[in-house]
Design a protein around this motif. Structure first.
Motif, PDB file in Angstrom:
ATOM      1  N   HIS A  70       0.854  -1.189   0.000  1.00 26.23           N
ATOM      2  CA  HIS A  70       0.000   0.000   0.000  1.00 26.23           C
ATOM      3  C   HIS A  70       0.890   1.240   0.000  1.00 26.23           C
ATOM      4  O   HIS A  70       1.814   1.350   0.816  1.00 26.23           O
ATOM      5  CB  HIS A  70      -0.948  -0.027   1.202  1.00 26.23           C
ATOM      6  CG  HIS A  70      -2.003  -1.087   1.076  1.00 26.23           C
ATOM      7  ND1 HIS A  70      -2.479  -1.821   2.126  1.00 26.23           N
ATOM      8  CD2 HIS A  70      -2.657  -1.534  -0.026  1.00 26.23           C
ATOM      9  CE1 HIS A  70      -3.403  -2.677   1.687  1.00 26.23           C
ATOM     10  NE2 HIS A  70      -3.512  -2.527   0.384  1.00 26.23           N
ATOM     11  N   GLU A  73       2.126   3.394   3.079  1.00 24.44           N
ATOM     12  CA  GLU A  73       2.528   2.674   4.288  1.00 24.44           C
ATOM     13  C   GLU A  73       4.037   2.418   4.290  1.00 24.44           C
ATOM     14  O   GLU A  73       4.520   1.289   4.384  1.00 24.44           O
ATOM     15  CB  GLU A  73       1.704   1.385   4.387  1.00 24.44           C
ATOM     16  CG  GLU A  73       0.204   1.707   4.457  1.00 24.44           C
ATOM     17  CD  GLU A  73      -0.714   0.498   4.356  1.00 24.44           C
ATOM     18  OE1 GLU A  73      -0.213  -0.635   4.254  1.00 24.44           O
ATOM     19  OE2 GLU A  73      -1.947   0.691   4.382  1.00 24.44           O
ATOM     20  N   ARG A 129      -4.295   4.241  -3.139  1.00 21.25           N
ATOM     21  CA  ARG A 129      -4.281   3.087  -2.251  1.00 21.25           C
ATOM     22  C   ARG A 129      -3.085   2.187  -2.535  1.00 21.25           C
ATOM     23  O   ARG A 129      -2.414   1.713  -1.642  1.00 21.25           O
ATOM     24  CB  ARG A 129      -5.597   2.299  -2.456  1.00 21.25           C
ATOM     25  CG  ARG A 129      -5.678   0.976  -1.734  1.00 21.25           C
ATOM     26  CD  ARG A 129      -5.755   1.160  -0.230  1.00 21.25           C
ATOM     27  NE  ARG A 129      -6.058  -0.096   0.445  1.00 21.25           N
ATOM     28  CZ  ARG A 129      -5.848  -0.313   1.740  1.00 21.25           C
ATOM     29  NH1 ARG A 129      -5.333   0.631   2.499  1.00 21.25           N
ATOM     30  NH2 ARG A 129      -6.158  -1.464   2.279  1.00 21.25           N
ATOM     31  N   HIS A 265       2.325  -3.651   6.823  1.00 19.88           N
ATOM     32  CA  HIS A 265       1.362  -2.584   6.516  1.00 19.88           C
ATOM     33  C   HIS A 265       1.377  -1.576   7.661  1.00 19.88           C
ATOM     34  O   HIS A 265       2.051  -1.757   8.664  1.00 19.88           O
ATOM     35  CB  HIS A 265      -0.052  -3.161   6.408  1.00 19.88           C
ATOM     36  CG  HIS A 265      -0.271  -4.039   5.219  1.00 19.88           C
ATOM     37  ND1 HIS A 265      -1.046  -3.668   4.160  1.00 19.88           N
ATOM     38  CD2 HIS A 265       0.193  -5.283   4.918  1.00 19.88           C
ATOM     39  CE1 HIS A 265      -1.075  -4.632   3.255  1.00 19.88           C
ATOM     40  NE2 HIS A 265      -0.322  -5.632   3.688  1.00 19.88           N
ATOM     41  N   THR A 266       0.580  -0.532   7.522  1.00 24.88           N
ATOM     42  CA  THR A 266       0.236   0.353   8.630  1.00 24.88           C
ATOM     43  C   THR A 266      -1.254   0.640   8.491  1.00 24.88           C
ATOM     44  O   THR A 266      -1.806   0.448   7.406  1.00 24.88           O
ATOM     45  CB  THR A 266       0.979   1.701   8.561  1.00 24.88           C
ATOM     46  OG1 THR A 266       0.527   2.427   7.420  1.00 24.88           O
ATOM     47  CG2 THR A 266       2.482   1.512   8.475  1.00 24.88           C
TER      48      THR A 266
HETATM   49 ZN   LIG Z   1      -2.018  -1.802   4.074  1.00 36.13          ZN
END
Ligand SMILES: [Zn+2]
Length: 567
Positions: A70, A73, A129, A265-266
């Motif tokens: 993503h 992130e 995104r 991820h974050t």
């Molecule tokens: Zn993510």
């Protein structure tokens, strides 16, 4: 030493330079390869970490670690870099790190989606995104806000405009902060609120946050439970349709030594595991035990709770995520974890013990927002939350820009807190790598039975924690082959009994052990029913002095080799 620091994020060129520097300066530990090109033609880098002097990477059980699928992130990229740095600097000094690199392999992909990250970090910042490829329709004119840095100050913030019917209002205690307008709020100042950006197709009246023109979510493009766009936003036209996911799919499915895969991820400050589409009751028992052990230690080390996606982390109560990275477990039986690094609400002291993390994102008290606001006001006044300032928007006219710089507050920690956040993870990754099965040599011998007849014997053992299958899911899916024993005879030797190549089944690991020996021998403890050792014998005819090579190997458990001589 590569010139790296963890109080900043790296753009693509610098990241590439750093990875090349690691490969150059640690040639015995680090290899770098590009596993494919992104949509815009950037390399998707994978770093292989192992002590090459103790054997090639593919002969050792491996852990896959990635980040930044993503776009925004980028903390997950930093966590990958941090792991690389800790492994190379700890080798030969830290005993556990040294043992791990001697016996295991890490494949690290710090930036799965280099295009999206470049948009997020570049001069003209744009937030999407995931992939930057126009989707679902390249020719479509999508009206609405295109999220970007519209005033050119290097940040993508929010825009607010006074409106008596606006759904937002100033927080009563902290007027800089906007909170939801309640049903009985009818007096006061209200605002319309938008992400900072241009308005495509503006009609002079309506503004919407429509799905972006770059509507792909690469983390919905994997094959397990994949569903088309109408059922899963961002899914892509077909599983693995995108160059980035295809590169990962090819690499992971052809590197059969991978036992565990961890995707970075974050944000939320949580450790997520399989399954995303079914309850724990449907996970094989030994796999669930392994997940539980790994999760418990992960929580101790990082302070992040470890939960099942299905039970505790659904964005929508009635909907499961389709096409996520947990395909590695569902199809290949590779243990799957997602780390959501960083939790601003937790850092701010919001009590998360009685609420689900995924629920908090959608609904929480205004006090929580205030706590988060005050936390950032203390830690980095004026930058994480920017005070509203006037701006004459080319389409919307006079308004104010300000509010959260979410890239540097929610999506990623403020830079001075970055290293503290990612520091606990290498220890957890090492633990996970060391969990794999590990074939060990117990005995390799040649016993003379007659004039030129010898009994060749090979005894091997699984010295690791997991079964040699890796997981029960891998065994059930038939993707992790049995341990193979082989004998290599020179031309002047003949095999009298036995096979030159044979599968000998799987060897159990300690994962099935009970905590105490009290129940040993009762049949409750599966560990003592099957031996973790296997003995293979061959009868051969050979001249004295002949040397014979014997091997035992298993894709996810490594390889042992011995040479015996017929005395
Ligand atoms: Zn993510």
């Amino acid at each position: 030493m590569p010139d790296i620091s963890f109080d900043r994020f790296y753009r693509y060129d610098e990241l590439s330079g750093l990875l090349k520097a690691y490969a150059r300066e640690y040639p015995d530990l680090v290899s770098l390869e590009s596993i494919g090109k992104s949509y815009e033609g950037r390399d998707i880098w994978v770093v292989t970490l192992t002590n090459k002097k103790t054997g090639p990477a593919e002969d050792k059980p491996a852990l896959w670690l990635d980040g930044n699928i993503h776009s925004v992130e980028v903390t997950a990229s930093s966590a990958c870099l941090y792991h690389i740095e800790k492994m190379v600097s700890g080798f030969g000094i830290d005993r556990k790190v040294t043992h791990c690199l001697d016996t295991r392999t890490f494949y690290v992909c710090p930036r799965v989606n280099p295009d999206g990250a470049e948009w997020a970090l570049g001069e003209m910042k744009r937030n999407v995104r995931s992939s930057v490829r126009p989707y679902p329709h390249a020719d479509e004119q999508v009206d609405g806000i295109r999220i970007m840095d519209v005033d050119g100050d290097g940040r993508v913030l929010f825009m607010r405009q006074s409106d008596k019917n606006g759904p937002w209002k100033a927080h009563p205690e902290e007027p800089r902060l906007l909170v939801r307008r309640e049903p009985d709020d009818f007096e006061g100042d209200f605002y319309r609120l938008f992400r900072e950006g241009e308005v495509a197709g503006y009609d002079g009246a309506t503004v919407t946050h429509t799905p972006p023109r770059e509507g792909l979510d690469l983390n919905r493009n994997f094959p397990a439970y994949w569903a088309p766009e109408a059922k899963q936003m961002g899914a892509g036209p077909a599983p693995f349709s995108e160059p980035e996911t295809r590169a990962l799919g090819d690499f992971i499915s052809t590197h059969k030594n991978i036992v565990t895969a961890v995707a970075g991820h974050t944000f939320s400050g949580i450790l997520l595991r399989s399954c995303s589409n079914k309850p724990d009751a449907e996970i094989p028992v030994d796999d669930l035990r392994a997940y539980t052990r790994v999760g418990e230690l992960g929580s101790v080390l990082t302070g992040y709770p470890a939960v099942s996606i299905y039970h505790d982390f659904r964005y929508h109560p009635k909907q499961n995520i389709a096409g996520g990275f947990d395909w590695v477990y569902e199809h290949l039986g590779i243990y799957f974890w997602t780390i959501e690094y960083w939790a601003p609400h937790k850092a701010a002291g919001v009590d998360m013990t009685s609420q689900k993390y995924s629920d908090w994102l959608f609904d929480h008290k205004a006090e929580d927002d205030l706590a988060v606001f005050r936390f950032f006001d203390r830690e980095c006044p004026g930058t994480a939350y920017v005070d509203w300032y006037e701006f004459n928007h080319p389409q919307l006219g006079p308004l104010e820009i300000g509010g959260w710089d979410i890239l540097n507050s929610f999506h990623n920690p403020p830079l001075h807190l970055l290293e503290k956040e990612i520091a606990p993870f290498p220890e957890w990754f090492v633990y996970q790598a060391l969990m794999s099965a590990k074939l060990e040599l117990v005995e390799a011998s040649a016993t003379r039975l007659g004039d030129k007849t010898y009994l060749i014997r090979l005894v091997v053992e699984n010295g690791g924690y997991l079964s040699t299958a890796g997981s029960e899911m891998a065994r059930e899916n038939g993707v992790s082959r049995e341990v193979v024993a082989e004998i290599e005879l020179p031309d002047n030797a003949t095999l009298l009994r036995g096979k030159t190549w044979q599968e000998i089944g799987h060897l159990p690991g300690r994962v099935t052990m009970m905590a105490s020996p009290v129940f040993m021998g009762t049949g409750f403890d599966a560990m003592d029913r099957r031996s973790s050792r296997a003995s293979i014998e061959w009868l051969i005819e050979a001249a004295p002095g002949t040397t014979i090579n014997v091997t035992a190997r298993q894709q996810r458990s490594g390889k042992v080799q011995a040479t015996v001589s017929c005395a």
